[in-house]
Design a protein around this motif. Sequence first.
Motif, mmCIF file in Angstrom:
data_model
loop_
_atom_site.group_PDB
_atom_site.id
_atom_site.type_symbol
_atom_site.label_atom_id
_atom_site.label_comp_id
_atom_site.label_asym_id
_atom_site.label_seq_id
_atom_site.Cartn_x
_atom_site.Cartn_y
_atom_site.Cartn_z
ATOM 1 N N UNK A 41 -5.163 -8.463 7.137
ATOM 2 C CA UNK A 41 -4.096 -9.136 6.383
ATOM 3 C C UNK A 41 -3.087 -8.063 6.024
ATOM 4 N N UNK A 42 -1.866 -8.169 6.552
ATOM 5 C CA UNK A 42 -0.873 -7.102 6.395
ATOM 6 C C UNK A 42 0.325 -7.591 5.597
ATOM 7 N N UNK A 43 0.284 -7.347 4.294
ATOM 8 C CA UNK A 43 1.370 -7.719 3.398
ATOM 9 C C UNK A 43 1.997 -6.493 2.747
ATOM 10 N N UNK A 44 1.180 -5.585 2.218
ATOM 11 C CA UNK A 44 1.649 -4.421 1.470
ATOM 12 C C UNK A 44 2.436 -3.456 2.349
ATOM 13 N N UNK A 45 3.480 -2.860 1.762
ATOM 14 C CA UNK A 45 4.295 -1.875 2.458
ATOM 15 C C UNK A 45 4.385 -0.598 1.628
ATOM 16 N N UNK A 46 4.821 0.512 2.237
ATOM 17 C CA UNK A 46 4.891 1.775 1.493
ATOM 18 C C UNK A 46 5.690 1.687 0.195
ATOM 19 N N UNK A 47 6.727 0.843 0.157
ATOM 20 C CA UNK A 47 7.578 0.744 -1.035
ATOM 21 C C UNK A 47 7.346 -0.529 -1.835
ATOM 22 N N UNK A 48 6.413 -1.379 -1.416
ATOM 23 C CA UNK A 48 6.142 -2.620 -2.149
ATOM 24 C C UNK A 48 4.647 -2.852 -2.217
ATOM 25 N N UNK A 49 4.137 -2.956 -3.434
ATOM 26 C CA UNK A 49 2.736 -3.278 -3.647
ATOM 27 C C UNK A 49 2.640 -4.681 -4.215
ATOM 28 N N UNK A 50 2.596 -4.773 -5.542
ATOM 29 C CA UNK A 50 2.533 -6.078 -6.192
ATOM 30 C C UNK A 50 3.836 -6.864 -6.033
ATOM 31 N N UNK B 206 -1.768 0.580 3.351
ATOM 32 C CA UNK B 206 -3.020 0.199 2.701
ATOM 33 C C UNK B 206 -3.571 -1.094 3.317
ATOM 34 N N UNK B 207 -3.573 -1.137 4.641
ATOM 35 C CA UNK B 207 -4.044 -2.319 5.342
ATOM 36 C C UNK B 207 -5.523 -2.159 5.670
ATOM 37 N N UNK B 208 -6.349 -2.979 5.037
ATOM 38 C CA UNK B 208 -7.788 -2.961 5.307
ATOM 39 C C UNK B 208 -8.044 -3.431 6.735
ATOM 40 N N UNK B 209 -8.929 -2.736 7.424
ATOM 41 C CA UNK B 209 -9.221 -2.956 8.844
ATOM 42 C C UNK B 209 -8.059 -2.538 9.735
ATOM 43 N N UNK B 210 -7.087 -1.822 9.174
ATOM 44 C CA UNK B 210 -5.917 -1.418 9.952
ATOM 45 C C UNK B 210 -6.250 -0.577 11.160
ATOM 46 N N UNK B 211 -7.344 0.164 11.114
ATOM 47 C CA UNK B 211 -7.714 1.032 12.236
ATOM 48 C C UNK B 211 -8.517 0.313 13.314
ATOM 49 N N UNK B 212 -8.990 -0.914 13.026
ATOM 50 C CA UNK B 212 -9.895 -1.575 13.973
ATOM 51 C C UNK B 212 -9.546 -3.032 14.242
ATOM 52 N N UNK B 213 -8.445 -3.543 13.689
ATOM 53 C CA UNK B 213 -8.159 -4.975 13.764
ATOM 54 C C UNK B 213 -7.836 -5.440 15.177
ATOM 55 N N UNK C 223 -4.179 7.350 8.716
ATOM 56 C CA UNK C 223 -5.451 6.832 8.206
ATOM 57 C C UNK C 223 -5.536 7.210 6.730
ATOM 58 N N UNK C 224 -5.791 6.231 5.873
ATOM 59 C CA UNK C 224 -5.809 6.465 4.429
ATOM 60 C C UNK C 224 -7.253 6.572 3.950
ATOM 61 N N UNK C 225 -7.590 7.715 3.382
ATOM 62 C CA UNK C 225 -8.936 7.950 2.871
ATOM 63 C C UNK C 225 -8.977 7.609 1.390
ATOM 64 N N UNK C 226 -9.918 6.782 0.981
ATOM 65 C CA UNK C 226 -10.058 6.374 -0.415
ATOM 66 C C UNK C 226 -11.462 6.705 -0.912
ATOM 67 N N UNK C 227 -11.696 6.548 -2.217
ATOM 68 C CA UNK C 227 -12.950 7.018 -2.810
ATOM 69 C C UNK C 227 -14.171 6.252 -2.309
ATOM 70 N N UNK C 228 -13.986 4.994 -1.911
ATOM 71 C CA UNK C 228 -15.055 4.227 -1.272
ATOM 72 C C UNK C 228 -14.611 3.999 0.173
ATOM 73 N N UNK D 46 -9.977 -3.775 -9.002
ATOM 74 C CA UNK D 46 -9.033 -4.047 -10.085
ATOM 75 C C UNK D 46 -7.583 -3.875 -9.640
ATOM 76 N N UNK D 47 -7.386 -3.494 -8.369
ATOM 77 C CA UNK D 47 -6.049 -3.254 -7.827
ATOM 78 C C UNK D 47 -5.703 -4.241 -6.727
ATOM 79 N N UNK D 48 -6.592 -4.383 -5.727
ATOM 80 C CA UNK D 48 -6.192 -5.172 -4.566
ATOM 81 C C UNK D 48 -6.281 -6.681 -4.804
ATOM 82 N N UNK D 49 -5.537 -7.412 -3.979
ATOM 83 C CA UNK D 49 -5.402 -8.875 -4.065
ATOM 84 C C UNK D 49 -4.937 -9.330 -5.448
ATOM 85 N N UNK D 50 -4.032 -8.533 -5.997
ATOM 86 C CA UNK D 50 -3.476 -8.845 -7.314
ATOM 87 C C UNK D 50 -4.093 -7.968 -8.376
ATOM 88 N N UNK D 51 -3.365 -6.938 -8.800
ATOM 89 C CA UNK D 51 -3.884 -6.019 -9.814
ATOM 90 C C UNK D 51 -4.158 -6.753 -11.126
#
Length: 380
Positions: A123-132, A156-163, A199-204, A357-362
Motif C-alpha cells: 500500500x503506497x500512500x506516504x511520501x518523503x514530504x507527506x506523512x499524516x 516508508x512503504x511496507x513490503x516495498x522491497x518485495x511487492x 532500503x529503510x532500516x527500522x528498530x523492528x 502508534x505511528x502507522x495507519x494513522x498516528x
Amino acid sequence: MTDWLDWPFFEPRHRELQAHLAKWCSANLGDDHHDDVDNACRTLVAQLGQAGFLGLCVAEGDTAPDVRSLAIARSTLARASGLADFAFAMQGLGSGAISLFGSAEQKAEWLPKVSSGRAVAAYALTEPETGSDAANIAMRAERDGDGWVLTGEKSYISNGTIADVLTVFARTGSTEDGARGISAFIVRGDDPGLSVAERIEVIAPHPLARLKFDRVRADPLGSEGDGFRIAMQTLNLFRVTVGAAALGFARRALDEALDFATSRRLGSGVLADNPMTWDRLAGMKMAVDTSELLIARAAWQQDMGEADNRRAAAMAKLHATDEAQKVIDAAVQMHGGLGVTKGAKVEELYREIRALRIYEGASEVQRMIIARDLLKEHRS
C-alpha cells in the motif's frame, strides 16, 4: 487468554478460527531473528496462503472482509510473531482497495494471488514530504495514450522491497484541488520504471523502502479523483486490526511477565510475592481487558454495517496501541537487565510495538478523529 471470544460480539466461527490459528502458530512459527527479512516475509506470506489464512484478508464477491476475523487473526499472530502479523496484515492492506473498489477483472487477477500467497501486496500512500497529511501528496499521474504513468516517490512503504502488486495513490488534478485531485492505481512490482531508491532500516526489521517511480505504467482503480476516499476507507477497514495486533503484543508481554514473576527468586520467595509486582500485573491486565472491549466493539460495529464506524475504530486503535506500549514497558521493567538484552522476548516486543502508534494513522490523528466526531454529535 481467549475469554474475550466468549463475549456476544463473536460467533462460534471466530472461536474456531482462533483455536485453529493458534495451533498453526505453535507448529510453524519460531523466533523473529532473521538474517534475510525479505526472504522471511515472502516465506511467511506463502505459508499463510497455503494454510488458507490469507483468504480472511480479501473480499468474497461484494462482501468486505470480516473485521472480527481479521482482528482475531492479527492478535493471535502478533502474540506469536511480529513478522508473521506484519506479513498477514500487509496482504490485507495492500489489496484492500482492490477488494473494496476494484473492477471484476482487477479482483479476478489479483485477489486469488494475494489470498494464496503467490503475490505479495503493498500500500503506497506516504511520501518523503507527506506523512499524516495525505491530501497533499505530490506524485503525479499522467495520461499516456490509453493508459496512465506515475512519476515521483513514495516512502516508508511496507513490503516495498518485495511487492508483486502495489496500490498507489497519485495526483491527477492540481495541487490546489487537494484531496479531490488524488486517484488510486494498481502497479505491478516488476515494472521497469519502479525501483528501490532506499532500503529503510527500522528498530523492528521489516521490508521497508523508499520507492522511485519513473513513468511507471498504472491501472486506474475506482474513479478518477476518488483516490483520497479510497485510501481513507481502506485504512479505516484495517484500523481496528492495528489495535488487535497491539493487543497480541500486550498479551504476550503479560504472559512473559507472569512467567518471570512466578519463577524469579526474590529473597526467600519469588517476584510474584511482592505487592509492587501485584500492582504492576493488575495494571497490565486492566489495560489488556479494556483494549479487548474496545476492539471487540469496533470490529462488531464494522461487521454489522454501522453507518459511520470511524470514532469506534479510532478509539480502539488509539487505546490498544498506547496501552500496549505501557504494558510492554512494564514487562521490560519487571525483567530488569534481561528486559533490555537483545534476544529477550520482551526486548523484541518493545521494538515491535512502537511503530503501531505511528502507522495507519498516528495517535494524534486518532485523537482528532474522536474529538471531531464527538463535537459533531454534540452540536447536531
